[in-house]
Write a protein that holds these residues in place. Structure first.
Motif, PDB file in Angstrom:
ATOM      1  N   ASN A 320      62.792   9.397   7.858  1.00  0.00           N
ATOM      2  CA  ASN A 320      61.807  10.366   7.419  1.00  0.00           C
ATOM      3  C   ASN A 320      62.225  12.203   7.249  1.00  0.00           C
ATOM      4  OD1 ASN A 320      59.485   8.900   6.928  1.00  0.00           O
ATOM      5  ND2 ASN A 320      58.455   9.143   8.653  1.00  0.00           N
ATOM      6  N   HIS A 324      61.935  13.785   3.819  1.00  0.00           N
ATOM      7  CA  HIS A 324      61.170  14.916   3.790  1.00  0.00           C
ATOM      8  C   HIS A 324      61.375  16.212   4.698  1.00  0.00           C
ATOM      9  CE1 HIS A 324      58.961  11.472   2.628  1.00  0.00           C
ATOM     10  NE2 HIS A 324      58.831  10.838   3.850  1.00  0.00           N
ATOM     11  N   ALA A 325      62.318  16.203   5.577  1.00  0.00           N
ATOM     12  CA  ALA A 325      62.292  17.468   6.347  1.00  0.00           C
ATOM     13  C   ALA A 325      63.222  18.778   5.963  1.00  0.00           C
ATOM     14  CB  ALA A 325      62.686  17.117   7.902  1.00  0.00           C
ATOM     15  N   LEU A 359      47.427  10.029   5.756  1.00  0.00           N
ATOM     16  CA  LEU A 359      48.597   9.343   5.430  1.00  0.00           C
ATOM     17  C   LEU A 359      48.324   7.995   4.704  1.00  0.00           C
ATOM     18  CD1 LEU A 359      51.377  10.916   7.823  1.00  0.00           C
ATOM     19  CD2 LEU A 359      50.894  11.480   5.380  1.00  0.00           C
ATOM     20  N   THR A 392      59.698  19.302  13.637  1.00  0.00           N
ATOM     21  CA  THR A 392      58.944  17.959  14.098  1.00  0.00           C
ATOM     22  C   THR A 392      59.480  17.391  15.084  1.00  0.00           C
ATOM     23  OG1 THR A 392      58.257  17.639  11.472  1.00  0.00           O
ATOM     24  CG2 THR A 392      58.063  15.822  13.152  1.00  0.00           C
TER      25      THR A 392
HETATM   26  N1  LIG Z   1      60.431  14.914  10.290  1.00  0.00           N
HETATM   27  C1  LIG Z   1      59.435  15.124   9.149  1.00  0.00           C
HETATM   28  N2  LIG Z   1      59.464  16.424   8.613  1.00  0.00           N
HETATM   29  C2  LIG Z   1      58.627  16.817   7.608  1.00  0.00           C
HETATM   30  N3  LIG Z   1      57.712  15.914   7.143  1.00  0.00           N
HETATM   31  C3  LIG Z   1      57.518  14.589   7.564  1.00  0.00           C
HETATM   32  C4  LIG Z   1      58.542  14.057   8.510  1.00  0.00           C
HETATM   33  N4  LIG Z   1      58.232  12.926   8.814  1.00  0.00           N
HETATM   34  C5  LIG Z   1      57.017  12.587   8.023  1.00  0.00           C
HETATM   35  N5  LIG Z   1      56.793  13.497   7.350  1.00  0.00           N
HETATM   36  C6  LIG Z   1      55.753  13.711   6.418  1.00  0.00           C
HETATM   37  O1  LIG Z   1      54.821  12.639   6.641  1.00  0.00           O
HETATM   38  C7  LIG Z   1      54.487  11.824   5.675  1.00  0.00           C
HETATM   39  C8  LIG Z   1      54.315  10.461   5.911  1.00  0.00           C
HETATM   40  O2  LIG Z   1      55.565   9.828   6.591  1.00  0.00           O
HETATM   41  P1  LIG Z   1      55.618   8.305   6.494  1.00  0.00           P
HETATM   42  O3  LIG Z   1      56.810   7.720   7.186  1.00  0.00           O
HETATM   43  O4  LIG Z   1      54.447   7.771   6.985  1.00  0.00           O
HETATM   44  O5  LIG Z   1      55.487   7.900   4.838  1.00  0.00           O
HETATM   45  P2  LIG Z   1      56.664   8.108   3.882  1.00  0.00           P
HETATM   46  O6  LIG Z   1      58.053   8.481   4.494  1.00  0.00           O
HETATM   47  O7  LIG Z   1      56.236   9.290   3.059  1.00  0.00           O
HETATM   48  O8  LIG Z   1      56.612   6.856   3.138  1.00  0.00           O
HETATM   49  P3  LIG Z   1      57.089   5.369   3.717  1.00  0.00           P
HETATM   50  O9  LIG Z   1      55.741   4.681   3.830  1.00  0.00           O
HETATM   51  O10 LIG Z   1      58.032   4.921   2.662  1.00  0.00           O
HETATM   52  O11 LIG Z   1      57.866   5.786   5.073  1.00  0.00           O
HETATM   53  C9  LIG Z   1      55.691  12.022   4.942  1.00  0.00           C
HETATM   54  O12 LIG Z   1      55.340  11.657   3.392  1.00  0.00           O
HETATM   55  C10 LIG Z   1      56.123  13.555   5.034  1.00  0.00           C
HETATM   56  O13 LIG Z   1      55.117  14.257   4.009  1.00  0.00           O
END
Ligand SMILES: Nc1ncnc2c1ncn2[C@@H]1O[C@H](COP(=O)(O)OP(=O)(O)OP(=O)(O)O)[C@@H](O)[C@H]1O
Ligand SMILES: [Mg+2]
Length: 407
Positions: A320, A324-325, A359, A392
């Motif tokens: 993640n 995403h970060a 989510l 985070t």
């Molecule tokens: N370390 C992080 N920094 C910033 N945003 C984050 C972080 N971790 C999670 N997120 C946010 O939270 C959301 C949910 O994460 P999650 O792992 O549940 O789903 P995902 O990574 O989008 O998809 P997947 O189901 O394939 O993991 C991400 O789409 C992102 O927007």
């Protein structure tokens, strides 16, 4: 199935205790009868008294040794003997003394009434009690008592004796029925518990499958999807790039097949202990996208299954961060305090607002299922601290029981 039979085995046990109690009562009243016979002074027919006691002792001995089921022939024989005993009492007691002196038949016939109650319920116990009451009358007649011209006290005595038989048989019948009913309820409750456990096991297996698919196949599909679009948008596609995607798809196909073919009985739980710090260091060293530091307050030797699940959860948190970060670094840190392992994954990225329901509604299951689901299955919890622009921190807390550590 063994557990499902628990209700009926409880009933069996209850019935066994009841019949043991009745047997004990038989022996005590037989002993009392012998004492009465010996101390009664003159008996009218001593030979008949001796033969009756010997016959009853043989019957009681057979009941004790053979422990027969209370079938109709056994019950009928028992009642016939008890009726006979009341009659014999009238025949062996000095004429006109039945009802005045300690009675030769003592309490033994009561055993027949309670045996009927235990085997046939309230109705059976009451019916046997009435028959025994009638045999009391016959005993009085055999003793030469003229009931028509007897004092009311004699008749009251007879009624009292009959009432005793009826009450004893009826009360034991009631106890036996209550016993059966509560055994039935226990059986039902046990079956419901088993069904609930099976449901929970199926659910846990589904969750575990879901996590594994998310961590492997779904991630690969997302990558294939992303790379495919990028390649399509970039004009002519280099063959090695396409071959790379095909290889990735083939690898995930193999992984999915082996997941489907996996023996459900084999939960893949690794045995022994593993160092959480070593595993985190391995994870940090393998990460190529950004600098990851791993630290711990010691080697943290934990059950290997815990280490495996925690590492899988941290890998998802790291994915993640990478995905995403937009972070410049990540720190993994683990410590154990009072039997609870606390593991944090902290980045200095853009942060986000964590709303699990939202989510999940968007089909994002990494945090909720792959991370939180994993630690919850180990009895732990997950907390996310994050604000847009402030990085985070994902904190996992998992209790470690001493008996798990020894495995
Ligand atoms: N370390 C992080 N920094 C910033 N945003 C984050 C972080 N971790 C999670 N997120 C946010 O939270 C959301 C949910 O994460 P999650 O792992 O549940 O789903 P995902 O990574 O989008 O998809 P997947 O189901 O394939 O993991 C991400 O789409 C992102 O927007
Ligand atoms: Mg994710």
């Amino acid at each position: 199935m063994r557990k499902a039979a628990r209700g009926s085995s409880e009933a069996e046990r209850g019935r066994a205790v009841l019949s043991l109690g009745i047997l004990a009562f038989r022996w005590v009243s037989l002993g009392w009868m012998v004492i009465l016979a010996l101390t009664a002074g003159e008996l009218r027919r001593p030979a008949l008294a001796v033969a009756t006691i010997a016959g009853l002792a043989a019957w009681t001995g057979w009941l004790t040794v053979a422990r027969p089921r209370p079938t109709w022939p056994v019950l009928a024989c028992d009642l016939a003997l008890a009726v006979g005993l009341n009659l014999v009492a009238g025949l062996v007691m000095p004429a006109g003394t039945v009802g005045e002196r300690p009675f030769f038949a003592a309490g033994y016939p009561v055993a027949a009434a309670v045996t009927w109650g235990a085997a046939r319920g309230v109705g059976g116990g009451v019916a046997a009690g009435l028959v025994l009451g009638a045999s009391l009358v016959a005993g009085q007649l055999a003793n030469g008592i003229d009931l028509a011209s007897s004092e009311p006290a004699v008749l009251l005595d007879l009624a009292g004796g009959t009432l005793n038989f009826v009450l004893a048989g009826g009360a034991v019948g009631l106890v036996a029925r209550l016993l059966e009913r509560s055994a039935g309820q226990l059986r039902q409750a046990t079956e419901e518990t088993i069904r609930a456990r099976e449901r929970a096991a199926r659910l846990a297996e589904r969750e575990s499958l879901g996590r594994q698919i998310h961590d492997s196949v779904l991630q690969a599909l997302a990558l294939v999807h992303k790379r495919g679009r990028e390649l399509a948008a970039g004009g002519p596609v280099p063959p090695d790039q396409v071959a790379g995607l095909a290889e990735m798809a083939a690898g995930q196909e193999r992984a999915l097949r082996s997941l489907i073919l996996r023996d459900p009985a084999d939960d893949g739980t690794p045995a022994g202990a593993a160092s959480l710090r070593a595993a985190l260091e391995g994870l940090a060293g393998a990460e190529r996208s950004l600098p990851v530091t791993a630290g711990a307050t010691g080697a943290l030797w934990l059950p290997a299954r815990h280490v495996e699940e925690l590492v899988a959860a941290v890998r998802q948190a790291l994915d993640n961060v990478v995905e995403h970060a937009g972070a410049t670094r990540v720190a993994l840190f683990a410590e154990e305090d009072a039997g609870v392992v606390v593991l944090t994954v902290r980045d200095d990225g853009r942060g986000f607002r964590y709303d699990e329901r939202q989510l999940l509604a968007q089909g994002k299951i990494g945090l909720a299922k792959s991370i939180k689901g994993r630690v919850e299955q180990l009895g732990g919890t997950m907390a996310v601290t994050s604000r847009p622009g402030a990085g985070t921190e994902v904190e996992l807390r998992v209790p470690i029981r001493e008996d798990e550590r020894d495995r």
